[in-house]
Scaffold this motif. Structure first.
Motif, mmCIF file in Angstrom:
data_model
loop_
_atom_site.group_PDB
_atom_site.id
_atom_site.type_symbol
_atom_site.label_atom_id
_atom_site.label_comp_id
_atom_site.label_asym_id
_atom_site.label_seq_id
_atom_site.Cartn_x
_atom_site.Cartn_y
_atom_site.Cartn_z
ATOM 1 N N TYR A 1 -8.077 -68.166 4.995
ATOM 2 C CA TYR A 1 -6.815 -68.583 4.578
ATOM 3 C C TYR A 1 -5.757 -67.409 4.670
ATOM 4 C CZ TYR A 1 -8.817 -72.729 2.736
ATOM 5 O OH TYR A 1 -9.500 -73.953 2.686
ATOM 6 N N ALA B 1 -1.430 -66.230 3.052
ATOM 7 C CA ALA B 1 -0.675 -66.419 1.838
ATOM 8 C C ALA B 1 -1.338 -66.480 0.488
ATOM 9 C CB ALA B 1 0.175 -67.814 2.076
ATOM 10 N N GLY B 2 -2.283 -65.276 0.475
ATOM 11 C CA GLY B 2 -2.999 -65.242 -0.742
ATOM 12 C C GLY B 2 -4.027 -66.360 -0.849
ATOM 13 N N GLY B 3 -4.451 -66.935 -0.073
ATOM 14 C CA GLY B 3 -5.506 -68.026 -0.114
ATOM 15 C C GLY B 3 -4.995 -69.444 -0.142
ATOM 16 N N ARG B 4 -3.792 -69.457 0.190
ATOM 17 C CA ARG B 4 -3.155 -70.938 -0.103
ATOM 18 C C ARG B 4 -3.264 -71.718 1.295
ATOM 19 N NH1 ARG B 4 1.118 -73.464 -2.448
ATOM 20 N NH2 ARG B 4 2.368 -73.354 -0.712
ATOM 21 N N GLN C 1 7.896 -68.936 2.001
ATOM 22 C CA GLN C 1 7.425 -67.769 1.763
ATOM 23 C C GLN C 1 5.882 -67.562 2.183
ATOM 24 O OE1 GLN C 1 8.791 -65.036 -0.089
ATOM 25 N NE2 GLN C 1 6.955 -63.945 0.213
ATOM 26 N N ASP C 2 5.087 -68.866 2.561
ATOM 27 C CA ASP C 2 3.680 -68.554 2.908
ATOM 28 C C ASP C 2 3.720 -67.892 4.327
ATOM 29 O OD1 ASP C 2 2.691 -70.076 0.717
ATOM 30 O OD2 ASP C 2 3.234 -71.795 1.707
#
Length: 275
Positions: A205, A207-210, A129-130
């Motif tokens: 980053y 993926a929402g900062g992941r 998903q990332d």
């Protein structure tokens, strides 16, 4: 430059030897390093994990994984290109979730059947998903499947512990040219070519900062011809443009020392020429 990384020379002491996640490359999968000598990069604190990448009951290559950034710091492998079909299915590393799980990579779907939660999987490593819906970036292999010979070896490169968010144009043009043309021409006459391909963690980053988006990608090779003849070559690229800079091994080590803010870096055994 983000330097939330562990001292490579020390190891993650809670890990058992002999499994896929290991305390020592030298003890478990040394053959992927020239003269059985892993890189010495000497970075500062957090959670790097050594992985002897295992698939179909064989070690295929070695990866130093930066767990907080959800990217590999480097993958080391023996260059052995072949024409087997490109794989399609992606895998993950069970022992990054828990050491009691199997030592072989497997699919997310199969791993989630092992009584672990999706949250536990996401906490341990990057997930598929990332890498969905990325803009201008895609999944960039450190150890590319094109540098492996048989179907199982190629499949082993399709693990999320072996990829980083790579600038898509770089991945498909200049980096691809290096992987497919430069490596082939430079390794002519070699009995064995050892490669180390890595990433410099950046300040951005996806993926929402992941998942960390590396600022640079780099690759180095050491080619054994015979005891009196060894050659090396290297490249580095900013991860936001389609430009590859060709360097000597020594020049790359000097540049990486600046980027990682270290006094000195050694990617290969001292027998490998720096100029």
């Amino acid at each position: 430059m983000l330097l939330g990384l562990l001292l490579i020379c020390v190891g993650w002491h809670t890990m058992p030897g002999g499994a896929e996640v290991v305390t020592s490359f030298e003890e478990t999968c040394p053959r992927f390093f020239f003269r059985e000598t892993p890189p010495r990069i000497g970075l500062t604190p957090a959670h790097l994990v050594r992985i002897c990448q295992r698939y179909r009951n064989q070690y295929r290559y070695a990866t130093m994984y930066d767990r907080p950034n959800y990217i590999p710091l480097y993958s080391a492998y023996i260059y052995n290109p072949g024409k087997a079909k490109r794989p399609q299915n992606w895998m993950v590393e069970p022992q990054l979730v828990h050491l009691s799980l199997q030592p072989e990579m497997t699919s997310e779907k199969d791993l989630l059947k092992k009584h672990i939660t999706r949250a536990e999987l996401r906490e341990s490593q990057a997930v598929l998903q990332d890498y969905k819906n990325l803009i201008d970036y895609n999944r960039g292999h450190l150890n590319p499947n094109s540098h492996q010979s048989d179907p199982d070896a190629k499949k082993s490169t399709f693990t999320l512990t072996n990829i980083v968010p790579q600038y898509a144009k770089l991945n498909s043009i200049s980096w691809k040219k290096y992987e497919q043309q430069t490596m082939q021409s430079s390794s002519q006459g070699c009995k064995e070519t050892f490669a180390v391909v890595g990433a410099v963690p950046g300040n951005n980053y996806v993926a929402g900062g992941r998942v960390n988006k590396p600022s640079h990608l780099w690759s180095a090779a050491c080619c054994y011809i015979d005891n009196n003849h060894i050659r090396s070559w290297a490249i580095i690229a900013r991860n936001d443009e389609d430009v590859v800079e060709h360097l000597t091994l020594g020049q790359l080590e000097e540049k990486l020392a600046e980027l990682y803010q270290q006094n000195g870096i050694s990617l290969f055994h001292s027998d490998c020429p720096r100029h």
